[in-house]
Design a protein around this motif. Structure first.
Motif, PDB file in Angstrom:
ATOM      1  N   GLY A   1       0.777  -1.222   0.000  1.00 18.83           N
ATOM      2  CA  GLY A   1       0.000   0.000   0.000  1.00 18.83           C
ATOM      3  C   GLY A   1       0.812   1.277   0.000  1.00 18.83           C
ATOM      4  O   GLY A   1       0.302   2.334   0.372  1.00 18.83           O
ATOM      5  N   SER A   2       2.059   1.203  -0.427  1.00 14.03           N
ATOM      6  CA  SER A   2       2.854   2.425  -0.514  1.00 14.03           C
ATOM      7  C   SER A   2       2.370   3.277  -1.682  1.00 14.03           C
ATOM      8  O   SER A   2       1.742   2.780  -2.627  1.00 14.03           O
ATOM      9  CB  SER A   2       4.340   2.104  -0.693  1.00 14.03           C
ATOM     10  N   LYS A   3       2.675   4.550  -1.628  1.00 19.59           N
ATOM     11  CA  LYS A   3       2.266   5.464  -2.697  1.00 19.59           C
ATOM     12  C   LYS A   3       2.913   5.106  -4.027  1.00 19.59           C
ATOM     13  O   LYS A   3       2.389   5.453  -5.090  1.00 19.59           O
ATOM     14  CB  LYS A   3       2.619   6.908  -2.311  1.00 19.59           C
ATOM     15  N   HIS A   4       4.049   4.432  -3.980  1.00 20.01           N
ATOM     16  CA  HIS A   4       4.770   4.145  -5.224  1.00 20.01           C
ATOM     17  C   HIS A   4       4.757   2.671  -5.621  1.00 20.01           C
ATOM     18  O   HIS A   4       5.396   2.286  -6.593  1.00 20.01           O
ATOM     19  CB  HIS A   4       6.214   4.655  -5.136  1.00 20.01           C
ATOM     20  N   ASN A   5       4.015   1.828  -4.891  1.00 22.98           N
ATOM     21  CA  ASN A   5       3.936   0.415  -5.274  1.00 22.98           C
ATOM     22  C   ASN A   5       3.471   0.225  -6.715  1.00 22.98           C
ATOM     23  O   ASN A   5       3.996  -0.626  -7.438  1.00 22.98           O
ATOM     24  CB  ASN A   5       2.985  -0.339  -4.348  1.00 22.98           C
ATOM     25  N   ALA A   6       2.490   1.005  -7.130  1.00 20.79           N
ATOM     26  CA  ALA A   6       1.941   0.830  -8.480  1.00 20.79           C
ATOM     27  C   ALA A   6       2.957   1.173  -9.560  1.00 20.79           C
ATOM     28  O   ALA A   6       2.839   0.703 -10.699  1.00 20.79           O
ATOM     29  CB  ALA A   6       0.687   1.686  -8.651  1.00 20.79           C
ATOM     30  N   CYS A   7       3.944   1.996  -9.197  1.00 18.53           N
ATOM     31  CA  CYS A   7       4.989   2.357 -10.165  1.00 18.53           C
ATOM     32  C   CYS A   7       6.106   1.321 -10.192  1.00 18.53           C
ATOM     33  O   CYS A   7       6.617   0.962 -11.257  1.00 18.53           O
ATOM     34  CB  CYS A   7       5.582   3.721  -9.808  1.00 18.53           C
ATOM     35  N   GLU A   8       6.505   0.849  -9.025  1.00 19.86           N
ATOM     36  CA  GLU A   8       7.691   0.003  -8.963  1.00 19.86           C
ATOM     37  C   GLU A   8       7.416  -1.487  -9.171  1.00 19.86           C
ATOM     38  O   GLU A   8       8.263  -2.198  -9.724  1.00 19.86           O
ATOM     39  CB  GLU A   8       8.434   0.208  -7.639  1.00 19.86           C
ATOM     40  N   LEU A   9       6.240  -1.978  -8.772  1.00 13.01           N
ATOM     41  CA  LEU A   9       6.009  -3.417  -8.872  1.00 13.01           C
ATOM     42  C   LEU A   9       5.980  -3.928 -10.313  1.00 13.01           C
ATOM     43  O   LEU A   9       6.525  -5.006 -10.585  1.00 13.01           O
ATOM     44  CB  LEU A   9       4.721  -3.794  -8.133  1.00 13.01           C
ATOM     45  N   PRO A  10       5.382  -3.195 -11.269  1.00 13.09           N
ATOM     46  CA  PRO A  10       5.483  -3.658 -12.659  1.00 13.09           C
ATOM     47  C   PRO A  10       6.925  -3.704 -13.152  1.00 13.09           C
ATOM     48  O   PRO A  10       7.282  -4.556 -13.979  1.00 13.09           O
ATOM     49  CB  PRO A  10       4.658  -2.627 -13.437  1.00 13.09           C
TER      50      PRO A  10
ATOM     51  N   LEU B   1       4.436 -12.162  -6.180  1.00 10.71           N
ATOM     52  CA  LEU B   1       3.942 -10.927  -5.570  1.00 10.71           C
ATOM     53  C   LEU B   1       3.021 -11.275  -4.406  1.00 10.71           C
ATOM     54  O   LEU B   1       2.063 -12.034  -4.568  1.00 10.71           O
ATOM     55  CB  LEU B   1       3.189 -10.083  -6.602  1.00 10.71           C
ATOM     56  N   VAL B   2       3.308 -10.694  -3.247  1.00  9.09           N
ATOM     57  CA  VAL B   2       2.529 -10.960  -2.039  1.00  9.09           C
ATOM     58  C   VAL B   2       1.800  -9.685  -1.613  1.00  9.09           C
ATOM     59  O   VAL B   2       2.441  -8.680  -1.299  1.00  9.09           O
ATOM     60  CB  VAL B   2       3.442 -11.430  -0.892  1.00  9.09           C
ATOM     61  N   PRO B   3       0.472  -9.686  -1.587  1.00 11.26           N
ATOM     62  CA  PRO B   3      -0.274  -8.519  -1.118  1.00 11.26           C
ATOM     63  C   PRO B   3      -0.298  -8.469   0.413  1.00 11.26           C
ATOM     64  O   PRO B   3      -0.558  -9.490   1.063  1.00 11.26           O
ATOM     65  CB  PRO B   3      -1.674  -8.725  -1.698  1.00 11.26           C
ATOM     66  N   LEU B   4      -0.030  -7.292   0.957  1.00 12.72           N
ATOM     67  CA  LEU B   4      -0.066  -7.090   2.406  1.00 12.72           C
ATOM     68  C   LEU B   4      -0.922  -5.853   2.711  1.00 12.72           C
ATOM     69  O   LEU B   4      -0.413  -4.845   3.214  1.00 12.72           O
ATOM     70  CB  LEU B   4       1.354  -6.897   2.958  1.00 12.72           C
ATOM     71  N   PRO B   5      -2.228  -5.913   2.458  1.00 15.20           N
ATOM     72  CA  PRO B   5      -3.065  -4.724   2.608  1.00 15.20           C
ATOM     73  C   PRO B   5      -3.165  -4.230   4.045  1.00 15.20           C
ATOM     74  O   PRO B   5      -3.442  -3.052   4.281  1.00 15.20           O
ATOM     75  CB  PRO B   5      -4.425  -5.185   2.074  1.00 15.20           C
TER      76      PRO B   5
END
Length: 219
Positions: free
Chosen positions: A36-45, A60-64
């Motif tokens: 849930g970091s602000k930059h996860n969507a940028c770095e994970l791909p 990939l492991v989700p940790l909400p």
């Protein structure tokens, strides 16, 4: 079977670590966390793309719960990420409580399950003052706990613990890492902001003033 689990964020440090492990002939699997970091969507791909390029299995492991329960400006649920230098007073709001402890524990369990004897994380000397779960005494203590908790089957290592971020950038350049395909900015916009502490540190690491940094910054 694998011998090394690499904790891979999609940032420049872990990208260099993965490339270095592969270059040294280690059989690797990479594990990333969406917390849930602000930059996860940028770095994970970018983490996934790097693994595809290197032929490495990626998990990939989700940790909400981290975004839901923890307090940090790094998280989507937190305050704005501050601008300014990468120093402890400015960046302490970006500490995610016990993040590395949680991630390394999961990675250790995964390593034991796939028969890997080692987990590696790319924390470096520049992180020590700001992030308590990057300090040598923490790394040593958690490493001992993980080794005991896996009955000696898994160890954790921090190959960059004595390097600063520029050393890592220089190593990555020798390994042919495409730094334009890594992400650092904590704000998570469509491009690196160029003004937050993480961007400031990236510029230093990639020798921006020498014209060696391929990153596009907004400022």
């Amino acid at each position: 079977m694998f011998d090394t689990v690499v904790v891979l964020s999609g940032g420049m440090d872990s990208a260099v670590l993965l490339a270095d492990c592969v270059d040294k002939g280690q059989t690797c699997v990479a594990i990333s966390f969406d917390y849930g970091s602000k930059h996860n969507a940028c770095e994970l791909p970018m983490a996934k793309a790097l693994c595809d390029t290197l032929g490495v299995t990626h998990t990939l492991v989700p940790l909400p719960f981290i975004n839901d329960l923890f307090d940090s400006s790094l998280l989507q649920s937190g305050d704005e990420v501050p601008d300014g230098a990468y120093d402890s007073e400015n960046m302490k709001s970006t500490v995610v409580p016990f993040r590395n402890g949680i991630m390394l524990s999961i990675a250790a369990g995964y390593a034991e399950s796939v028969g890997a004897s080692r987990v590696v994380l790319a924390s470096h000397a520049g992180d020590h003052a700001i992030y308590p779960d990057c300090r040598p005494e923490f790394n040593q203590a958690l490493g001992q706990a993980i080794n005991l908790g896996t009955d000696g089957q898994v160890t954790i290592a921090f190959p960059f613990a004595h390097l600063d971020k520029r050393d890592i950038g220089d190593l990555g350049r020798t390994l042919g890492v495409d730094f334009s395909a890594t992400w650092t900015c904590y704000k998570g916009g469509h491009a690196h902001c160029g003004t937050c502490g993480a961007c400031d540190e990236r510029k230093y690491a990639l020798r921006h003033t020498d014209g060696l940094d391929p990153t596009t910054y907004l400022k």
